[in-house]
Design a protein around this motif. Sequence first.
Motif, PDB file in Angstrom:
ATOM      1  N   LEU A   1       0.850  -1.179  -0.099  1.00  0.00           N
ATOM      2  CA  LEU A   1      -0.144  -0.061   0.150  1.00  0.00           C
ATOM      3  C   LEU A   1       0.871   1.180  -0.021  1.00  0.00           C
ATOM      4  CD1 LEU A   1      -2.724  -1.108   2.425  1.00  0.00           C
ATOM      5  CD2 LEU A   1      -3.286  -0.438   0.040  1.00  0.00           C
ATOM      6  N   THR A   2       1.963   1.270   0.609  1.00  0.00           N
ATOM      7  CA  THR A   2       2.850   2.327   0.951  1.00  0.00           C
ATOM      8  C   THR A   2       3.491   2.592  -0.608  1.00  0.00           C
ATOM      9  OG1 THR A   2       3.057   2.051   3.174  1.00  0.00           O
ATOM     10  CG2 THR A   2       4.763   3.545   2.198  1.00  0.00           C
ATOM     11  N   LYS A   3       4.059   1.599  -1.053  1.00  0.00           N
ATOM     12  CA  LYS A   3       4.482   1.642  -2.336  1.00  0.00           C
ATOM     13  C   LYS A   3       3.619   2.264  -3.288  1.00  0.00           C
ATOM     14  CE  LYS A   3       7.150  -1.083  -5.876  1.00  0.00           C
ATOM     15  NZ  LYS A   3       6.237  -0.712  -7.000  1.00  0.00           N
ATOM     16  N   SER A   4       2.385   1.867  -3.308  1.00  0.00           N
ATOM     17  CA  SER A   4       1.524   2.030  -4.310  1.00  0.00           C
ATOM     18  C   SER A   4       1.070   3.651  -4.134  1.00  0.00           C
ATOM     19  CB  SER A   4       0.172   1.179  -4.206  1.00  0.00           C
ATOM     20  OG  SER A   4       0.679  -0.185  -4.627  1.00  0.00           O
ATOM     21  N   LEU A   5       0.779   3.943  -3.009  1.00  0.00           N
ATOM     22  CA  LEU A   5       0.597   5.548  -2.733  1.00  0.00           C
ATOM     23  C   LEU A   5       1.848   6.291  -2.811  1.00  0.00           C
ATOM     24  CD1 LEU A   5      -1.579   5.089   0.684  1.00  0.00           C
ATOM     25  CD2 LEU A   5      -2.062   5.948  -1.457  1.00  0.00           C
ATOM     26  N   MET A   6       2.992   5.991  -2.733  1.00  0.00           N
ATOM     27  CA  MET A   6       4.104   6.937  -2.986  1.00  0.00           C
ATOM     28  C   MET A   6       4.218   7.282  -4.528  1.00  0.00           C
ATOM     29  SD  MET A   6       5.658   7.798  -0.074  1.00  0.00           S
ATOM     30  CE  MET A   6       7.222   8.089  -0.372  1.00  0.00           C
ATOM     31  N   GLU A   7       3.869   6.035  -5.373  1.00  0.00           N
ATOM     32  CA  GLU A   7       4.095   6.212  -6.781  1.00  0.00           C
ATOM     33  C   GLU A   7       3.022   7.142  -7.247  1.00  0.00           C
ATOM     34  OE1 GLU A   7       3.348   2.274  -8.073  1.00  0.00           O
ATOM     35  OE2 GLU A   7       5.543   1.660  -7.561  1.00  0.00           O
ATOM     36  N   CYS A   8       1.897   7.665  -6.524  1.00  0.00           N
ATOM     37  CA  CYS A   8       0.930   8.819  -6.777  1.00  0.00           C
ATOM     38  C   CYS A   8       1.352  10.118  -6.464  1.00  0.00           C
ATOM     39  CB  CYS A   8      -0.348   8.428  -6.201  1.00  0.00           C
ATOM     40  SG  CYS A   8      -1.083   6.967  -6.179  1.00  0.00           S
ATOM     41  N   LEU A   9       2.512  10.233  -5.760  1.00  0.00           N
ATOM     42  CA  LEU A   9       3.173  11.502  -5.607  1.00  0.00           C
ATOM     43  C   LEU A   9       3.617  12.378  -7.123  1.00  0.00           C
ATOM     44  CD1 LEU A   9       5.555  11.423  -2.585  1.00  0.00           C
ATOM     45  CD2 LEU A   9       3.400  12.849  -2.775  1.00  0.00           C
ATOM     46  N   TYR A  10       2.809  13.691  -6.978  1.00  0.00           N
ATOM     47  CA  TYR A  10       3.317  14.531  -8.101  1.00  0.00           C
ATOM     48  C   TYR A  10       4.978  14.785  -7.965  1.00  0.00           C
ATOM     49  CZ  TYR A  10       3.889  18.474 -11.358  1.00  0.00           C
ATOM     50  OH  TYR A  10       4.324  19.223 -12.285  1.00  0.00           O
ATOM     51  N   LYS A  11       5.658  14.550  -9.155  1.00  0.00           N
ATOM     52  CA  LYS A  11       7.092  14.557  -9.295  1.00  0.00           C
ATOM     53  C   LYS A  11       7.624  15.735 -10.300  1.00  0.00           C
ATOM     54  CE  LYS A  11       7.173   9.732  -8.837  1.00  0.00           C
ATOM     55  NZ  LYS A  11       5.923   9.732  -9.070  1.00  0.00           N
ATOM     56  N   GLU A  12       8.402  16.619 -10.084  1.00  0.00           N
ATOM     57  CA  GLU A  12       8.884  17.441 -10.896  1.00  0.00           C
ATOM     58  C   GLU A  12      10.155  16.705 -11.317  1.00  0.00           C
ATOM     59  OE1 GLU A  12       8.221  20.697 -11.695  1.00  0.00           O
ATOM     60  OE2 GLU A  12       6.488  20.945 -10.047  1.00  0.00           O
ATOM     61  N   GLU A  13      10.601  16.996 -12.653  1.00  0.00           N
ATOM     62  CA  GLU A  13      11.819  16.609 -13.182  1.00  0.00           C
ATOM     63  C   GLU A  13      12.960  16.328 -12.026  1.00  0.00           C
ATOM     64  OE1 GLU A  13      12.771  14.896 -16.221  1.00  0.00           O
ATOM     65  OE2 GLU A  13      10.559  15.152 -16.600  1.00  0.00           O
ATOM     66  N   GLY A  14      13.476  15.365 -11.951  1.00  0.00           N
ATOM     67  CA  GLY A  14      14.619  15.409 -11.152  1.00  0.00           C
ATOM     68  C   GLY A  14      14.389  15.238  -9.686  1.00  0.00           C
TER      69      GLY A  14
END
Length: 157
Positions: free
Chosen positions: A136-149
Amino acid sequence: ATVIETEKSKAPLDKILGLNSFDMESILDYHPDFFDTQEDQKHNLELVSSVGIEFKGQLHAQWFNMFMMDLLRERAADLYRTKGLLSFHGQGDTKFVFQGVHEQINFGPAKQPWGKDEERVNKFVFIGKDLNRQELTKSLMECLYKEEGQALEGATL
């Protein structure tokens, strides 16, 4: 039957309380075995657990929505209760909340926005059967918005 319109589960109480609409004896007209005892049903509560996850950052709305749709499609019967406090990229100071029972999820803005100096921490609680905290943690962390780099910050397990 009368239809009573509600908004976010708020109903006029005078239309639903004090009506004396349930008569214990009349139930037997419809279900003669209503009061018969059922065989003892055992529930294995050892399989039920709760998982709380929190991490900083802003979620990508579309990715989070896809995660929740997939989770509910695959695990709705195992998810007894879910709730959370969310921060989405591009939504300004709007704080979002969600809560659900099985596949029924209610999602929307919180009553109060994020405070000026309030740290934006996403918080999730899952109560259910056979929950995997790391997954669950891994899947939720993959939902974070990420800027380049941009590197991701760790989640509290």
